[in-house]
Scaffold this motif. Structure first.
Motif, PDB file in Angstrom:
ATOM      1  N   GLY A 170       2.629   1.205  -4.001  1.00  6.24           N
ATOM      2  CA  GLY A 170       1.615   1.563  -4.975  1.00  6.24           C
ATOM      3  C   GLY A 170       1.930   1.287  -6.429  1.00  6.24           C
ATOM      4  O   GLY A 170       1.539   2.067  -7.306  1.00  6.24           O
ATOM      5  N   ARG A 175      -5.003   4.652  -0.916  1.00  3.50           N
ATOM      6  CA  ARG A 175      -3.935   5.530  -1.395  1.00  3.50           C
ATOM      7  C   ARG A 175      -3.850   5.546  -2.921  1.00  3.50           C
ATOM      8  O   ARG A 175      -3.243   6.442  -3.491  1.00  3.50           O
ATOM      9  CB  ARG A 175      -2.583   5.074  -0.838  1.00  3.50           C
ATOM     10  CG  ARG A 175      -2.416   5.202   0.668  1.00  3.50           C
ATOM     11  CD  ARG A 175      -0.963   4.878   1.044  1.00  3.50           C
ATOM     12  NE  ARG A 175      -0.711   5.032   2.453  1.00  3.50           N
ATOM     13  CZ  ARG A 175      -0.529   4.019   3.310  1.00  3.50           C
ATOM     14  NH1 ARG A 175      -0.612   2.777   2.866  1.00  3.50           N
ATOM     15  NH2 ARG A 175      -0.282   4.239   4.580  1.00  3.50           N
ATOM     16  N   LEU A 219      -3.099  -6.333  -3.768  1.00  7.07           N
ATOM     17  CA  LEU A 219      -4.003  -5.798  -2.742  1.00  7.07           C
ATOM     18  C   LEU A 219      -5.455  -6.147  -3.054  1.00  7.07           C
ATOM     19  O   LEU A 219      -6.232  -6.462  -2.138  1.00  7.07           O
ATOM     20  CB  LEU A 219      -3.837  -4.279  -2.640  1.00  7.07           C
ATOM     21  CG  LEU A 219      -2.591  -3.774  -1.913  1.00  7.07           C
ATOM     22  CD1 LEU A 219      -2.404  -2.280  -2.140  1.00  7.07           C
ATOM     23  CD2 LEU A 219      -2.674  -4.060  -0.416  1.00  7.07           C
ATOM     24  N   GLY A 233       0.813  -1.218   0.000  1.00  8.81           N
ATOM     25  CA  GLY A 233       0.000   0.000   0.000  1.00  8.81           C
ATOM     26  C   GLY A 233       0.838   1.256   0.000  1.00  8.81           C
ATOM     27  O   GLY A 233       0.468   2.271  -0.605  1.00  8.81           O
ATOM     28  N   GLY A 275      -4.327   0.443   2.057  1.00 11.09           N
ATOM     29  CA  GLY A 275      -3.430   0.512   0.904  1.00 11.09           C
ATOM     30  C   GLY A 275      -4.154   0.914  -0.363  1.00 11.09           C
ATOM     31  O   GLY A 275      -3.670   1.750  -1.140  1.00 11.09           O
ATOM     32  N   LEU A 276      -5.345   0.355  -0.598  1.00 11.11           N
ATOM     33  CA  LEU A 276      -6.114   0.690  -1.797  1.00 11.11           C
ATOM     34  C   LEU A 276      -6.578   2.149  -1.778  1.00 11.11           C
ATOM     35  O   LEU A 276      -6.669   2.788  -2.828  1.00 11.11           O
ATOM     36  CB  LEU A 276      -7.323  -0.251  -1.911  1.00 11.11           C
ATOM     37  CG  LEU A 276      -6.994  -1.713  -2.221  1.00 11.11           C
ATOM     38  CD1 LEU A 276      -8.255  -2.568  -2.181  1.00 11.11           C
ATOM     39  CD2 LEU A 276      -6.299  -1.849  -3.576  1.00 11.11           C
TER      40      LEU A 276
END
Length: 526
Positions: A286, A315, A294, A283, A312-313
């Motif tokens: 990216g 972001r 993810l 995350g 994480g997603l």
């Protein structure tokens, strides 16, 4: 007429004026008179201090006279010349200072000489630093270790590694000694394959402060250690996998994410703790491969791991990911409820905005939001719904409860955004007003500002100030001697619990945990 003629007969203010003028002009003709005033002071503390300053300024322009003064019979002038030689990096002084160090018996004077040599920092000084690295005084040892690191002395690597190895001895690992700290930094400065491999091997040093120093060094070095960290993730035990993933995430290079995804595809992230660390790292980086991994993580059922995936997603929102997430949340099954709850607790506003367009996904999100007991989260999403606008958004806003701030206060410290979100959700469910910090220093600042807490939660490994150091400072703060402190650890950190208990930790909870487990622990302590 020379400025220092009849100086001792002048009025106080005139003496100050003269010395200020000499310090500003650095007039070499004033040197004999200043030396005389140093060796035979006028007796006024202010004037004698200004004489030293003026003499320092003049000597800074005269390397030869400074070197000559290193062996002067007057101790005060000799020390001044030692300091000037180091401050202005007079290389001609290195040979004389090296000889002085070899024969000096007084630890304080030896420290002055070695400090000056460390500033000059030429290869001819290496033997003296190697020798005094074995000195009994830890501050002299540390100064020499630091100098050897600055000079990138590969010959000293075995001795530096020995310092770090010995620091894990049963009778020593509880305290991070200054020599260990400096040895880690020196090995990181030398930056050979040997030193970097050794530091990666020591990522899970027995002392958490040393772990933090090694982690900071790895992040600072960056790309050069990526292959070593990826190898540690593939071949190391659970602790090494977790810590390697953390460092790779903070380095943030594409190669970090690609390597972690490859390890994940090989089936090397078998435990929930390791998967949690891996998703957190992906995350932060990216990359496209990382985001795909993810998205696969949306199948996770552990709430904490799922929180890391959603954080994480958030972001890196993109249409493909939103489409996948919309489909999963619209399914309105148990996993959809977990995902919706994770989006709300992670305060994933960008994901919420994108998902809300679908009525089915939007209803699941509003259901999760309505169950929240966190007034800040409810108000944050209420504002977002107002921005979205429309009759549907108005109806959903009307469904949201009005929550008052909890009467009790709790402090939680963790460098993981997803873990902080989890703590916040748990604490607000229990009626606490949560105070969240990303490291021990931020957490302790709340206490310094006068906040009082009914309970404190802290991670063990954090940057800036780790959990052990935070607990020690809290326990030494009046009024917090008996405040319950829960430390969050991984299962394999059980060997550290004894040290944490000595520091003042009340209880432990291991990752991954279910919210009800932490709630039960908090209720038990209170």
């Amino acid at each position: 007429m020379p400025l220092l003629d009849d100086f001792r007969k002048k009025e106080f203010l005139d003496q100050i004026t003269v010395l200020n003028e000499i310090a500003g002009s650095k007039d070499p003709s004033a040197l004999p008179g200043l030396i005389d005033l140093l060796k035979s002071p006028v007796g006024d503390t202010s004037i004698d201090y200004m004489v030293v300053n003026a003499l320092n300024a003049v000597l800074s322009q005269d390397e030869d006279r400074t070197v000559e003064g290193l062996t002067d019979s007057h101790p005060g002038f000799r020390i001044l010349c030692i300091r000037v030689a180091g401050e202005h990096r007079f290389t001609k002084a290195a040979t004389v200072l090296t000889k002085l160090a070899e024969t000096e018996d007084d630890p304080d004077r030896l420290m002055e000489i070695l400090t000056s040599l460390s500033h000059i920092s030429t290869p001819e000084t290496l033997p003296v630093f190697r020798k005094f690295m074995q000195n009994d005084d830890p501050f002299i040892q540390s100064l020499c270790i630091e100098a050897l690191g600055k000079l990138k002395d590969e010959e000293s690597v075995p001795a530096l590694k020995q310092v770090v190895n010995e620091s894990e001895a049963p009778e020593r690992y509880e305290v991070c000694e200054i020599t260990t700290w400096k040895a880690v930094e020196a090995l990181a400065s030398i930056q050979t394959d040997e030193t970097l491999a050794f530091l990666v091997e020591k990522l899970h040093h027995k002392n958490p402060t040393v772990r933090r120093i090694i982690t900071d060094a790895m992040i600072s070095i960056g790309n050069q250690v990526i292959p070593l960290l990826l190898a540690a993730f593939e071949k190391g035990d659970e602790d090494h996998k977790i810590l390697s993933a953390n460092v790779l995430g903070f380095i943030g290079d594409k190669a970090c994410a690609d390597g972690l995804v490859a390890a994940f595809d090989k089936g090397l992230a078998t435990t929930a703790n390791v998967r949690y660390a891996l998703f957190e790292a992906l995350g932060r980086v990216g990359t496209m491969k990382g985001i795909i991994c993810l998205v696969d993580g949306l199948n996770e059922t552990e709430e904490l791991t799922l929180m890391a995936v959603v954080t994480g997603l958030e972001r890196h929102v993109n249409p493909g990911m939103v489409s996948q997430l919309t489909k999963r949340i619209s399914a309105a099954d148990d996993q959809a409820e977990r995902l919706a709850k994770a989006v709300i607790n992670a305060r994933a506003a960008r994901l919420f905005d994108a998902l809300y367009e679908n009525a089915g996904a939007g209803d699941m999100l509003i259901d999760a939001l309505s169950e929240s007991r966190d007034p800040e989260i409810i108000e944050e999403f209420r504002s977002l719904l107002a921005e979205i606008g429309g009759s549907r958004a108005d109806e959903d806003m009307a469904r949201l409860p009005e929550i008052e701030t909890g009467a009790r206060k709790a402090l939680a410290a963790d460098d993981s955004k997803s873990m902080c979100a989890m703590h916040r959700a748990i604490l607000t469910d229990l009626g606490f007003e949560p105070f969240i910090a990303t490291n021990g220093q931020e957490a302790f600042e709340f206490i310094e500002q006068g906040e009082d807490f009914d309970i404190i939660l802290t991670d063990m490994n954090m940057p800036v100030m780790d959990g052990m150091e935070l607990v020690g400072k809290v326990r030494n703060t009046p009024g917090f001697e008996d405040t319950p402190i829960i430390m969050v650890t991984t299962e394999s950190e059980g060997s550290q619990q004894n040290l944490a208990e000595k520091t003042g930790v009340t209880a432990f909870i291991t990752k991954p945990f279910k919210p009800d487990e932490l709630k039960a622990k908090i209720n038990e302590l209170l």
